[in-house]
Every structure is written in structure tokens, then in C-alpha cells.
Design a protein around this motif. Structure first.
Motif, PDB file in Angstrom:
ATOM      1  N   ASP A   1     -17.827   7.131   2.027  1.00  0.00           N
ATOM      2  CA  ASP A   1     -16.486   7.017   1.433  1.00  0.00           C
ATOM      3  C   ASP A   1     -15.380   7.105   2.482  1.00  0.00           C
ATOM      4  O   ASP A   1     -14.206   7.241   2.144  1.00  0.00           O
ATOM      5  N   PHE A   2     -15.733   7.009   3.760  1.00  0.00           N
ATOM      6  CA  PHE A   2     -14.764   7.191   4.845  1.00  0.00           C
ATOM      7  C   PHE A   2     -13.593   6.203   4.747  1.00  0.00           C
ATOM      8  O   PHE A   2     -12.428   6.596   4.726  1.00  0.00           O
ATOM      9  N   VAL A   3     -13.906   4.916   4.680  1.00  0.00           N
ATOM     10  CA  VAL A   3     -12.835   3.907   4.628  1.00  0.00           C
ATOM     11  C   VAL A   3     -12.069   4.042   3.311  1.00  0.00           C
ATOM     12  O   VAL A   3     -10.832   3.988   3.286  1.00  0.00           O
ATOM     13  N   GLU A   4     -12.796   4.277   2.239  1.00  0.00           N
ATOM     14  CA  GLU A   4     -12.170   4.448   0.912  1.00  0.00           C
ATOM     15  C   GLU A   4     -11.114   5.562   0.934  1.00  0.00           C
ATOM     16  O   GLU A   4     -10.032   5.421   0.350  1.00  0.00           O
ATOM     17  N   GLN A   5     -11.425   6.676   1.614  1.00  0.00           N
ATOM     18  CA  GLN A   5     -10.488   7.805   1.673  1.00  0.00           C
ATOM     19  C   GLN A   5      -9.231   7.444   2.460  1.00  0.00           C
ATOM     20  O   GLN A   5      -8.112   7.774   2.062  1.00  0.00           O
ATOM     21  N   HIS A   6      -9.408   6.754   3.589  1.00  0.00           N
ATOM     22  CA  HIS A   6      -8.238   6.333   4.374  1.00  0.00           C
ATOM     23  C   HIS A   6      -7.353   5.389   3.547  1.00  0.00           C
ATOM     24  O   HIS A   6      -6.126   5.494   3.575  1.00  0.00           O
ATOM     25  N   VAL A   7      -7.990   4.469   2.830  1.00  0.00           N
ATOM     26  CA  VAL A   7      -7.237   3.502   2.021  1.00  0.00           C
ATOM     27  C   VAL A   7      -6.523   4.212   0.865  1.00  0.00           C
ATOM     28  O   VAL A   7      -5.368   3.915   0.545  1.00  0.00           O
ATOM     29  N   LYS A   8      -7.220   5.186   0.272  1.00  0.00           N
ATOM     30  CA  LYS A   8      -6.661   5.916  -0.873  1.00  0.00           C
ATOM     31  C   LYS A   8      -5.397   6.690  -0.498  1.00  0.00           C
ATOM     32  O   LYS A   8      -4.431   6.756  -1.261  1.00  0.00           O
ATOM     33  N   TYR A   9      -5.388   7.302   0.687  1.00  0.00           N
ATOM     34  CA  TYR A   9      -4.280   8.181   1.069  1.00  0.00           C
ATOM     35  C   TYR A   9      -3.217   7.494   1.923  1.00  0.00           C
ATOM     36  O   TYR A   9      -2.198   8.092   2.243  1.00  0.00           O
ATOM     37  N   ARG A  10      -3.438   6.241   2.281  1.00  0.00           N
ATOM     38  CA  ARG A  10      -2.445   5.596   3.148  1.00  0.00           C
ATOM     39  C   ARG A  10      -1.143   5.388   2.388  1.00  0.00           C
ATOM     40  O   ARG A  10      -1.136   5.160   1.178  1.00  0.00           O
ATOM     41  N   GLU A  11      -0.039   5.469   3.122  1.00  0.00           N
ATOM     42  CA  GLU A  11       1.276   5.416   2.484  1.00  0.00           C
ATOM     43  C   GLU A  11       2.302   4.999   3.540  1.00  0.00           C
ATOM     44  O   GLU A  11       2.215   5.439   4.694  1.00  0.00           O
TER      45      GLU A  11
END
Length: 273
Positions: free
Chosen positions: A102-112
Motif C-alpha cells: 500500500d506504499f504508493v496508495e498511501q502517498h497518493v491518498k495523503y498528497r495535497e
């Protein structure tokens, strides 16, 4: 075909055994709209051969950015890799860091917009680093504390990095004394912001060049967000032959100037002033 919206820069130098494991980690990701850009600081033909072979095996495109070996020039090759990224968002990590699925998913989820993200890593000893197989990566066994303990991992508070999800991860991110700095092994930000501060300072060799980039982003007005307990990579062990005190001292002086003068750009980056 899904449109790619994320570029992942992986730095490497003559370490094909570890890089292969890392690339399997990215082939196991839940989020798949990314390309991998290899920032290769002068490896031999063996790395190119590995990438050619892996490209047939993995779902994501691999872009190989290489320059001739001229000692430790990670800042230079990272800048060349930044230019080659074809998407608006960049995650940076290293060729010795296997990402959890879920590494990439987490970065994408929290990017702002207006932020960069600061992740952490979980260091493994050499004996466990060597034991990890492709199957252990695909099954996620190498992220399982029970499996790691069975293979010799000692008990530690740091093991929480591997067992935290959701609320526990948020709580640990909130209380960690570690700064949300830009870390070369696990950080991400918008390409436009990274280009605005002119990328890495190419005078800097080993020691803190990633932090200095983050300090210029902060001077630009970009805030940082802590996700060390959400976006997890395991760090494979290796000797650090390039570590030297003179380089670290020089870099600390550059970082001091960046902070004291609130520098937003380096004159020694992607564009040479």
C-alpha cells in the motif's frame, strides 16, 4: 490504459540483487498508475540488463536515467531523473527499500497541494535482507513481524512501523519526535514545487542533500506532512563505503546557509545559474 499520475524515482548504484527485490515490491502495489524512474549513479551494464529483464515481468514502465560513474554524485543523477518524470507528482525512494503493497496508495491518498510528505523506513539486518525472496515480497511475509522475528529480528518499539494501520498510524505520526523532513528513502511532493526550488544542490555529496531540498521547499512556503507510520518501506542492509566526514561537514555548512538566508532556490541545481 490508465493514465499515469505518479512518478517514483529510485536511486541505485551497482546493487542489482537489492534493486530486483525493490522492483518486485513495486509490482505488488495496490495503486498502479505510476512509472518508475531509475536514477542510476553510474552502474555497470549489469543494472541495465536487470532492468531490461524486469521490464518484461512488471506492469509499470521503467525509465532508466544513467550517467558515467564519477564518484558519489547522487544529487546530479536525481536532478536528471526529476527532469525525466512525466507526471505531476514524484515519490522518491532508494534501490534498497522494498515498499509495502500500500506504499504508493498511501502517498497518493495523503498528497495535497502546498505540502510534501515525509515517510520513514524500517531497517533490517543483513541476514534477513539476504533471506527475502520474491515470494516473501509478493506474500508480504517480509513485512510481517512474526515472520521477521522467526528469522532473527529483535523486539523493538520500531516494530510498530510494521503493525500500524489507520488510527494507530495517525496517532504515532502525531506523537513521533522525528521531524517531517524530506527523506531520500521515502518522501514525495509535486514536481512543480521541486523544480521551483531547482531540485538538489549538486555541490552536495553524501549526507543530508535530501534534507536540504526539504528546507528550501519549506522556505518556499510548502508545509510537510508526517506519514512515517502509513507509507512503509523495509530497508535492506548494505555497507556505506561512500560515507565520509568531510562531505558531511561541507553539506552541513550548505544547509546552514539555506536556513540562515531562507534560500528558496539553489544556484547549483537542475538549472545552473
Amino acid at each position: 490504459m490508465n493514465t499515469l499520475d505518479t512518478s517514483i524515482i529510485i536511486s541505485t548504484y551497482n546493487s542489482t540483487k537489492w534493486l530486483e527485490k525493490v522492483l518486485y515490491g513495486y509490482n505488488n502495489q495496490t495503486y498502479r498508475m505510476f512509472e518508475i524512474v531509475i536514477a542510476d549513479d553510474g552502474s555497470t551494464q549489469e543494472t541495465k540488463e536487470l532492468l531490461d529483464r524486469m521490464q518484461k515481468e512488471v506492469f509499470y514502465p521503467i525509465v532508466h536515467v544513467w550517467h558515467e560513474d564519477n564518484g558519489f554524485q547522487k544529487s546530479q543523477i536525481l536532478n536528471k531523473a526529476i527532469v525525466k518524470c512525466s507526471t505531476p507528482y514524484i515519490i522518491m525512494s532508494d534501490g534498497d527499500c522494498i515498499p509495502r503493497k500500500d506504499f504508493v496508495e498511501q502517498h497518493v491518498k495523503y498528497r495535497e497541494e502546498g505540502y510534501f510528505l515525509s515517510g520513514g523506513y524500517f531497517m533490517l539486518p543483513m541476514n534477513i535482507s539476504e533471506k527475502i525472496t520474491k515470494e516473501d515480497i509478493y506474500s508480504e511475509a517480509c513485512f510481517d513481524v512474526h515472520w521477521l522475528k522467526k528469522n532473527g529480528l529483535k523486539a523493538s518499539f520500531k516494530n510498530n512501523k510494521l503493525t500500524s494501520g489507520g488510527l494507530k498510524a495517525s496517532l504515532l505520526n502525531a506523537v513521533t519526535p522525528t521531524n517531517a523532513s524530506w527523506n531520500g528513502h521515502n518522501a514525495s511532493g509535486w514536481k512543480d514545487d521541486i523544480v521551483t526550488v531547482n531540485g538538489f544542490d549538486e555541490r552536495m555529496q553524501y549526507g543530508g542533500q535530501d534534507r536540504e531540498l526539504g528546507e528550501r521547499l519549506v522556505n518556499l512556503g510548502i508545509k510537510s506532512k508526517q506519514i512515517r507510520y502509513n507509507a512503509v518501506v523495509i530497508h535492506l542492509d548494505h555497507p556505506r563505503g561512500y560515507k565520509n566526514e568531510a562531505s558531511i561537514a561541507k553539506n552541513q555548512a550548505i544547509r546552514k546557509t539555506t536556513r540562515d538566508e531562507k534560500k528558496k532556490q539553489t544556484d547549483f541545481g537542475i538549472v545552473k545559474k
